[in-house]
Design a protein around this motif. Structure first.
Motif, PDB file in Angstrom:
ATOM      1  N   LEU A  22      -7.428   8.478   3.395  1.00  0.00           N
ATOM      2  CA  LEU A  22      -7.617   7.028   3.336  1.00  0.00           C
ATOM      3  C   LEU A  22      -6.644   6.413   2.331  1.00  0.00           C
ATOM      4  N   ALA A  23      -6.445   7.059   1.190  1.00  0.00           N
ATOM      5  CA  ALA A  23      -5.522   6.546   0.184  1.00  0.00           C
ATOM      6  C   ALA A  23      -4.094   6.542   0.713  1.00  0.00           C
ATOM      7  N   LEU A  24      -3.706   7.574   1.435  1.00  0.00           N
ATOM      8  CA  LEU A  24      -2.368   7.639   2.010  1.00  0.00           C
ATOM      9  C   LEU A  24      -2.165   6.515   3.021  1.00  0.00           C
ATOM     10  N   PHE A  25      -3.134   6.310   3.909  1.00  0.00           N
ATOM     11  CA  PHE A  25      -3.046   5.213   4.868  1.00  0.00           C
ATOM     12  C   PHE A  25      -3.009   3.863   4.154  1.00  0.00           C
ATOM     13  N   SER A  26      -3.739   3.732   3.063  1.00  0.00           N
ATOM     14  CA  SER A  26      -3.741   2.477   2.299  1.00  0.00           C
ATOM     15  C   SER A  26      -2.358   2.200   1.716  1.00  0.00           C
ATOM     16  N   ASP A  27      -1.713   3.235   1.182  1.00  0.00           N
ATOM     17  CA  ASP A  27      -0.354   3.055   0.671  1.00  0.00           C
ATOM     18  C   ASP A  27       0.617   2.676   1.786  1.00  0.00           C
ATOM     19  N   LEU A  28       0.488   3.310   2.932  1.00  0.00           N
ATOM     20  CA  LEU A  28       1.362   2.965   4.057  1.00  0.00           C
ATOM     21  C   LEU A  28       1.162   1.513   4.476  1.00  0.00           C
TER      22      LEU A  28
END
Length: 75
Positions: A22-28
């Motif tokens: 979820l954090a990775l998708f949020s950064d993207l």
């Protein structure tokens, strides 16, 4: 394997791996928003633009990634 199951079962947020995803998708998503904003404002992306990650740095969750990303108020 985990990513393949997201389509069928959704993200379960049972462990650190799900939170990191979820954090990775949020950064993207944040980077995409910044690029769209620059494009709308200036007609292009500024030369030398680099996104500064807010949720995952060096494959580790930041404070924002740990505390701010609580889907539907889940702990």
């Amino acid at each position: 394997m985990r990513l393949e199951n997201y389509g069928e079962y959704g993200v379960q947020f049972n462990d650190w791996h799900d939170s990191r995803m979820l954090a990775l998708f949020s950064d993207l998503f944040q980077e995409l928003e910044e690029r769209i904003e620059q494009f709308e404002k200036y007609g292009d992306i500024k030369p030398g633009y680099r996104y500064a990650p807010k949720y995952v740095i060096n494959n580790r969750l930041t404070t924002l990634g740990k505390k701010e990303l609580k889907p539907n108020g889940l702990d």
